[in-house]
Scaffold this active site. Structure first.
Site, mmCIF file in Angstrom:
data_model
loop_
_atom_site.group_PDB
_atom_site.id
_atom_site.type_symbol
_atom_site.label_atom_id
_atom_site.label_comp_id
_atom_site.label_asym_id
_atom_site.label_seq_id
_atom_site.Cartn_x
_atom_site.Cartn_y
_atom_site.Cartn_z
ATOM 1 N N HIS A 55 0.825 -1.195 0.000
ATOM 2 C CA HIS A 55 0.000 0.000 0.000
ATOM 3 C C HIS A 55 0.873 1.265 0.000
ATOM 4 O O HIS A 55 2.079 1.200 0.243
ATOM 5 C CB HIS A 55 -0.953 0.014 1.209
ATOM 6 C CG HIS A 55 -0.278 0.048 2.538
ATOM 7 N ND1 HIS A 55 -0.109 -1.052 3.340
ATOM 8 C CD2 HIS A 55 0.288 1.079 3.218
ATOM 9 C CE1 HIS A 55 0.517 -0.710 4.449
ATOM 10 N NE2 HIS A 55 0.780 0.574 4.397
HETATM 11 P P1 TYD Z 1 -2.002 -4.178 7.733
HETATM 12 O O1 TYD Z 1 -2.203 -2.794 7.232
HETATM 13 O O2 TYD Z 1 -2.643 -5.285 6.968
HETATM 14 O O3 TYD Z 1 -0.464 -4.475 7.847
HETATM 15 P P2 TYD Z 1 0.623 -4.488 6.667
HETATM 16 O O4 TYD Z 1 0.356 -3.268 5.843
HETATM 17 O O5 TYD Z 1 1.926 -4.460 7.361
HETATM 18 O O6 TYD Z 1 0.460 -5.721 5.869
HETATM 19 O O7 TYD Z 1 -2.472 -4.222 9.251
HETATM 20 C C1 TYD Z 1 -2.871 -5.400 9.885
HETATM 21 C C2 TYD Z 1 -4.087 -5.102 10.779
HETATM 22 O O8 TYD Z 1 -3.735 -4.213 11.820
HETATM 23 C C3 TYD Z 1 -5.231 -4.481 10.011
HETATM 24 O O9 TYD Z 1 -6.427 -5.090 10.467
HETATM 25 C C4 TYD Z 1 -5.226 -3.034 10.439
HETATM 26 C C5 TYD Z 1 -4.606 -3.088 11.827
HETATM 27 N N1 TYD Z 1 -3.841 -1.891 12.176
HETATM 28 C C6 TYD Z 1 -4.334 -1.010 13.133
HETATM 29 O O10 TYD Z 1 -5.433 -1.202 13.685
HETATM 30 N N2 TYD Z 1 -3.600 0.083 13.463
HETATM 31 C C7 TYD Z 1 -2.396 0.344 12.879
HETATM 32 O O11 TYD Z 1 -1.746 1.356 13.232
HETATM 33 C C8 TYD Z 1 -1.896 -0.573 11.892
HETATM 34 C C9 TYD Z 1 -0.569 -0.323 11.211
HETATM 35 C C10 TYD Z 1 -2.658 -1.672 11.572
#
Ligand code: TYD
Length: 142
Positions: A55
């Site tokens: 992303h």
């Molecule tokens: P995600 O964005 O999928 O992680 P990555 O981009 O590293 O693959 O995040 C995993 C989960 O955690 C998703 O359900 C969103 C949650 N999350 C939060 O609630 N707060 C945050 O600050 C972050 C980074 C993720």
């Protein structure tokens, strides 16, 4: 706004403070990194072969530090693509909102610390690559 060609994310080397007791590294918002820190999260116990991220953002700037172990980060700012190795707690990778990023090759002991400029907001994520290109293809410097 003047349109300028811009660099892909910055890799900063932070000073290591050491004495006979061991090592200590300091990161201060708006000083050693170019934004105020409003959120901290860390990624660890990552399973072998996992690639995550996929992303970019509209607003959020981030600083990535591998405080233990190592991992790699693939970056794409629509103009340039690069891979960065994070293998030291003194290496800080600054990601601008327009850096599409994917983290991979996590060592089993990897703890990837992320300092973010904004609170979590799912609306600030661009998770569709075509949308990312559309948003940022004609972009100016951040
Ligand atoms: P995600 O964005 O999928 O992680 P990555 O981009 O590293 O693959 O995040 C995993 C989960 O955690 C998703 O359900 C969103 C949650 N999350 C939060 O609630 N707060 C945050 O600050 C972050 C980074 C993720």
């Amino acid at each position: 706004m003047k349109k300028v060609d811009y660099d892909i994310s910055k890799l900063i080397e932070i000073e290591e403070l050491g004495d006979e007791r061991g090592l200590l590294t300091v990161i201060e918002g708006n000083k050693s990194i170019p934004f105020e820190i409003n959120r901290i999260f860390y990624i660890y116990n990552t399973m072998t072969g996992i690639r995550r991220g996929f992303h970019a953002h509209y607003k959020t700037r981030q600083a990535l530090i591998c405080v233990s172990g190592n991992c790699k980060v693939y970056l794409d700012n629509t103009k340039r693509k690069t891979d960065v190795v994070l293998d030291s707690p003194t290496k800080v990778l600054i990601l601008e909102p327009n850096d599409w990023h994917e983290m991979y090759d996590f060592s089993p002991d990897c703890v990837l610390l992320v300092l973010a400029s904004h609170l979590y907001d799912s609306e600030d994520y661009i998770r569709d690559y075509d949308k990312f290109i559309e948003v940022y293809k004609n972009d100016t410097v951040f």
